[in-house]
Design a protein around this motif. Structure first.
Motif, PDB file in Angstrom:
ATOM      1  N   ARG A 151      82.981  46.267  57.213  1.00  0.00           N
ATOM      2  CA  ARG A 151      83.593  46.008  58.289  1.00  0.00           C
ATOM      3  C   ARG A 151      84.854  44.973  58.036  1.00  0.00           C
ATOM      4  NH1 ARG A 151      78.614  46.163  60.816  1.00  0.00           N
ATOM      5  NH2 ARG A 151      78.446  43.960  60.815  1.00  0.00           N
ATOM      6  N   ALA A 152      84.282  43.979  57.135  1.00  0.00           N
ATOM      7  CA  ALA A 152      85.520  42.967  56.740  1.00  0.00           C
ATOM      8  C   ALA A 152      86.510  43.562  56.018  1.00  0.00           C
ATOM      9  CB  ALA A 152      84.722  41.930  55.677  1.00  0.00           C
TER      10      ALA A 152
ATOM     11  N   ARG B 283      96.199  43.205  75.240  1.00  0.00           N
ATOM     12  CA  ARG B 283      96.576  43.695  73.782  1.00  0.00           C
ATOM     13  C   ARG B 283      96.077  42.542  72.590  1.00  0.00           C
ATOM     14  NH1 ARG B 283      96.965  48.703  71.541  1.00  0.00           N
ATOM     15  NH2 ARG B 283      97.757  48.187  69.493  1.00  0.00           N
ATOM     16  N   LEU B 284      96.190  41.295  73.135  1.00  0.00           N
ATOM     17  CA  LEU B 284      95.662  40.223  72.456  1.00  0.00           C
ATOM     18  C   LEU B 284      94.286  40.177  72.122  1.00  0.00           C
ATOM     19  CD1 LEU B 284      97.981  37.232  73.536  1.00  0.00           C
ATOM     20  CD2 LEU B 284      98.021  38.080  71.422  1.00  0.00           C
ATOM     21  N   ALA B 285      93.641  40.732  73.526  1.00  0.00           N
ATOM     22  CA  ALA B 285      92.335  40.582  73.299  1.00  0.00           C
ATOM     23  C   ALA B 285      91.683  41.939  72.451  1.00  0.00           C
ATOM     24  CB  ALA B 285      91.496  41.366  74.888  1.00  0.00           C
ATOM     25  N   ILE B 286      92.289  43.001  72.229  1.00  0.00           N
ATOM     26  CA  ILE B 286      92.090  44.222  71.234  1.00  0.00           C
ATOM     27  C   ILE B 286      92.318  43.629  69.865  1.00  0.00           C
ATOM     28  CG2 ILE B 286      92.912  46.301  70.313  1.00  0.00           C
ATOM     29  CD1 ILE B 286      93.624  46.935  73.371  1.00  0.00           C
ATOM     30  N   TYR B 287      93.289  42.528  69.685  1.00  0.00           N
ATOM     31  CA  TYR B 287      93.387  42.028  68.354  1.00  0.00           C
ATOM     32  C   TYR B 287      92.310  41.197  68.119  1.00  0.00           C
ATOM     33  CZ  TYR B 287      98.300  43.547  68.384  1.00  0.00           C
ATOM     34  OH  TYR B 287      99.341  44.510  68.413  1.00  0.00           O
ATOM     35  N   ILE B 288      92.027  40.202  68.782  1.00  0.00           N
ATOM     36  CA  ILE B 288      90.699  39.334  68.748  1.00  0.00           C
ATOM     37  C   ILE B 288      89.392  39.792  68.587  1.00  0.00           C
ATOM     38  CG2 ILE B 288      89.835  37.119  69.621  1.00  0.00           C
ATOM     39  CD1 ILE B 288      92.750  36.469  70.900  1.00  0.00           C
ATOM     40  N   ILE B 289      89.055  40.708  69.425  1.00  0.00           N
ATOM     41  CA  ILE B 289      87.738  41.088  69.763  1.00  0.00           C
ATOM     42  C   ILE B 289      86.842  41.586  68.134  1.00  0.00           C
ATOM     43  CG2 ILE B 289      86.076  42.838  70.740  1.00  0.00           C
ATOM     44  CD1 ILE B 289      87.823  42.434  73.216  1.00  0.00           C
ATOM     45  N   PRO B 290      87.609  42.291  67.528  1.00  0.00           N
ATOM     46  CA  PRO B 290      87.180  42.753  66.041  1.00  0.00           C
ATOM     47  C   PRO B 290      86.671  41.568  65.233  1.00  0.00           C
ATOM     48  CG  PRO B 290      89.181  44.057  66.672  1.00  0.00           C
ATOM     49  CD  PRO B 290      89.037  43.040  67.644  1.00  0.00           C
ATOM     50  N   PHE B 291      87.235  40.408  65.259  1.00  0.00           N
ATOM     51  CA  PHE B 291      86.682  39.075  64.526  1.00  0.00           C
ATOM     52  C   PHE B 291      85.514  38.747  64.832  1.00  0.00           C
ATOM     53  CE2 PHE B 291      91.408  38.857  64.191  1.00  0.00           C
ATOM     54  CZ  PHE B 291      91.667  38.626  62.832  1.00  0.00           C
ATOM     55  N   THR B 292      84.986  39.213  66.161  1.00  0.00           N
ATOM     56  CA  THR B 292      83.695  38.714  66.617  1.00  0.00           C
ATOM     57  C   THR B 292      82.574  39.815  66.312  1.00  0.00           C
ATOM     58  OG1 THR B 292      83.675  39.871  68.594  1.00  0.00           O
ATOM     59  CG2 THR B 292      84.622  37.783  68.688  1.00  0.00           C
ATOM     60  N   MET B 293      83.037  40.899  65.550  1.00  0.00           N
ATOM     61  CA  MET B 293      82.311  41.978  65.105  1.00  0.00           C
ATOM     62  C   MET B 293      81.738  41.806  63.961  1.00  0.00           C
ATOM     63  SD  MET B 293      84.168  45.050  67.062  1.00  0.00           S
ATOM     64  CE  MET B 293      82.978  46.378  66.650  1.00  0.00           C
TER      65      MET B 293
END
Length: 485
Positions: A436-437, A415-425
Motif C-alpha cells: 500500500r505504501a 478532490r483534496l479529500a480524495i488526495y488526502i484520505i489514502p494517507f490514512t489507509m
C-alpha cells in the motif's frame, strides 16, 4: 485482466495518426471499461439473486470515506456539466485532454469495481511491470533518435515534444511520476532477488530517461513521490538499503546520460531542460550517489552506531525537505511571470482571475469539467496587454486550479479529500503495508505531476485504478480499521 490491460495495452497503444493518440486511448479505455463493468454488473445481479440481497447489505457496511468522496465528486462533475454552457464538450472533455465528466463518472465506477474485486495476487506487479517497462524502453529509444516504430514521420517539426507511445512529453512526465515511485519502493516487499533486480532495472532506465527528456515536470512529479518514499524509508530502518540503492542508481543514470550528452554518439542529440542541464553541467548526480553510498555503509554499522546515524539522517532529510520546498516557493514567487514554466504562468493567471470573475454558481460548482477554456479565453479577450500564448488552453496545468475553475469550491474540496484520505489507509502492523505504501507513493507522484501538468486521460485512468487497488489491499472486514470510515 482489466488491470493488466490498463497498464500494458492502453499505454502501449498508438494509432497511425499520432496527433489523435489521446482520443484513441480514451476510446480504448472506454471500450474496455464498459465491457468490464457490464460483466461485473451481470455477475452482481446473479449474486444478488442467489444471496437474496444479502450481498447488498454487506457492501453497504463496507462503504468507506474514500468511496463517499469519489461518489460525491462524480456527482458534482455531472451537475456542473448539466449547467455548463457547452454540455457536450464538458461531458466528453474533447478540448481538455479527454477528461470530461463522462470519463470521471466511468472512472468512478471502475474504482468501485477494482476496490471490491482486487485479489491482492503477487503476480499483479508483473502485469504492471511488463507494459510499463516496454513503454519506458520505447521512450528511451525514441529520445536517442531511433524511431523503429515509425511514429514520428508525420510530425518532424514537433519531434521533441512526442515520446514513446504516450504522446506529449508532459504526459510522459505524468506517467513516469506514478510508475517510478512504485517501482522504487517495490523491492521492499518483493521476496525474490530476480524480481528486485528487474524493479531496479526499471528505475535505472527511468532515471536515465529523466536526464535525456526535455521536461522539468518529470523531476517535479517523481520528486514528490520520492519525498514520500524517503519518509517511509526513514520510518523503518530495514528499508534504508533500498533507498540507498535508488540513490546510487540515480548517480549511475546521470553518469550514463553525461556520456551521451557530451558526445553525440546517437542519431539525435540529447535534449536538456533546466534541471537536467544543471545536473549534467555541474555533475550534481554525484552528490545524490555519494549520499546513497554513505547510507549503504550506514546499514552495515553496529546497532549502537546506527541509532546516532539514523537521528542525523532524519534531521538532514527534514532540513533538505524544508530548504527544497522553501526554495521552490521562493523561486516561483520571485520569478513569477506569464512565461513561467513554458507559459504555465499565463494559464494560472487567467484561470485564477476567471474564477474570481465568475458568478456564485460558477464559484460553487464550476463551469463544467473540461471547460477551462471558456474562462481563460474571456480573460484573454479583455487583457490590456499582449498575450503571447493566446490559443485555447486545454487544462490549467494544475489540478487544484483546474478543479477549482471547472467544478468549483465544492469540487476542489472533494478532490483534496480524495488526495488526502489514502494517507490514512497505510497503518502500522497491517498486512500488505509495504504494498500500500508503494501504491501511495505512485498516488503522491500523480499529485505532484498534477501541480504542473494537469489531468489527462491516461494518468487519470491509472490513478483511479491505483486508488481501487489501495482500498482492495484492505480486507473488507478490516476497512473500518484503516481509518477508512
Amino acid at each position: 485482466m482489466y488491470i493488466a490491460l490498463m497498464f500494458t495495452f492502453l499505454p502501449l497503444y498508438y494509432s497511425d495518426n499520432y496527433y489523435n493518440i489521446l482520443h484513441d486511448k480514451r476510446d480504448v479505455y472506454i471500450g474496455f471499461s464498459i465491457t468490464f463493468l457490464a460483466v461485473i454488473a451481470l455477475f452482481s445481479v446473479i449474486q444478488i439473486i442467489q444471496t437474496r440481497g444479502k450481498i447488498i447489505k454487506d457492501e453497504m457496511k463496507s462503504i468507506c470515506l474514500l468511496d463517499i468522496a469519489m461518489l460525491l465528486f462524480a456527482f458534482v462533475a455531472l451537475i456542473s456539466t448539466c449547467v455548463s454552457i457547452d454540455r457536450t464538450a464538458s461531458f466528453t472533455g474533447e478540448n481538455a485532454w479527454d477528461v470530461g465528466s463522462g470519463v470521471i463518472m466511468l472512472a468512478t465506477a471502475v474504482y468501485f469495481a477494482v476496490s471490491r474485486l482486487f485479489s491482492k495476487r503477487a503476480d499483479i506487479w508483473f502485469y504492471i511491470y511488463i507494459g510499463s517497462f516496454a513503454v519506458l524502453m520505447i521512450g528511451i529509444i525514441d529520445r536517442l533518435g531511433y524511431d523503429f516504430l515509425i511514429m514520428h514521420d508525420e510530425i518532424p517539426l514537433q519531434y521533441e515534444i512526442f515520446i514513446s507511445t504516450i504522446g506529449n512529453v508532459n504526459f510522459w512526465s505524468g506517467y513516469l511520476a506514478m510508475l517510478v515511485p512504485i517501482f522504487s519502493f517495490a523491492p521492499v516487499f518483493m521476496k525474490s532477488r530476480v524480481t528486485r533486480c528487474f524493479s531496479y532495472l526499471f528505475v535505472l532506465a527511468a532515471y536515465f530517461s529523466c536526464f535525456i527528456t526535455l521536461a522539468n515536470t518529470t523531476y517535479i512529479g517523481i520528486g514528490c513521490g520520492m519525498i514520500y518514499i524517503v519518509y517511509c524509508s526513514l520510518k523503518d530502518k530495514n528499508r534504508l538499503k533500498n533507498l540507498a540503492v535508488n540513490m546510487i542508481l540515480f548517480m549511475l543514470a546521470g553518469m550514463a546520460a553525461s556520456i551521451f550528452w557530451k558526445r553525440q554518439i546517437t542519431p539525435r542529440a540529447i535534449d536538456t531542460d533546466t534541471i537536467s542541464l544543471l545536473l549534467l553541467e555541474y555533475k550534481l548526480y554525484y552528490v545524490v550517489g555519494i549520499f546513497g553510498v554513505l547510507l549503504l555503509l550506514y546499514t552495515l554499522l553496529a546497532k549502537g552506531e546506527q541509532k546516532k546515524a539514523y537521528r542525523i539522517a532524519r534531521i538532514a532529510w527534514i532540513g533538505v525537505l524544508v530548504c527544497g520546498l522553501g526554495g521552490v516557493v521562493a523561486y516561483m514567487v520571485c520569478n513569477y511571470s506569464l512565461e513561467l514554466f513554458n507559459y504555465r504562468g499565463s494559464i494560472w493567471y487567467f484561470a485564477w482571475n476567471g474564477f474570481w470573475d465568475g458568478s456564485i454558481k460558477d464559484k460553487l460548482i464550476g463551469v463544467g469539467p473540461g471547460r477551462i477554456d471558456t474562462v481563460t479565453q474571456a480573460q484573454i479577450a479583455k487583457a490590456d496587454f499582449t498575450v503571447v500564448w493566446d490559443y485555447i488552453y486545454n487544462t490549467a496545468h494544475n489540478d487544484i486550479l483546474e478543479y477549482l475553475v471547472t467544478t468549483g469550491v465544492v469540487g476542489v474540496v472533494l478532490r483534496l479529500a480524495i488526495y488526502i484520505i489514502p494517507f490514512t489507509m497505510v497503518a502500522k502492523r497491517e498486512e500488505y503495508q509495504a504494498e500500500r505504501a508503494a501504491i501511495l507513493a505512485g498516488l503522491v507522484g500523480y499529485i505532484g505531476q498534477g501541480l504542473v501538468t494537469g489531468p489527462y486521460v491516461l494518468t487519470y485512468v491509472l490513478y483511479v485504478v491505483l486508488l481501487g487497488m489501495m482500498v482492495g489491499y484492505a480486507e473488507v472486514s478490516n476497512r473500518r480499521k484503516l481509518h477508512c470510515r
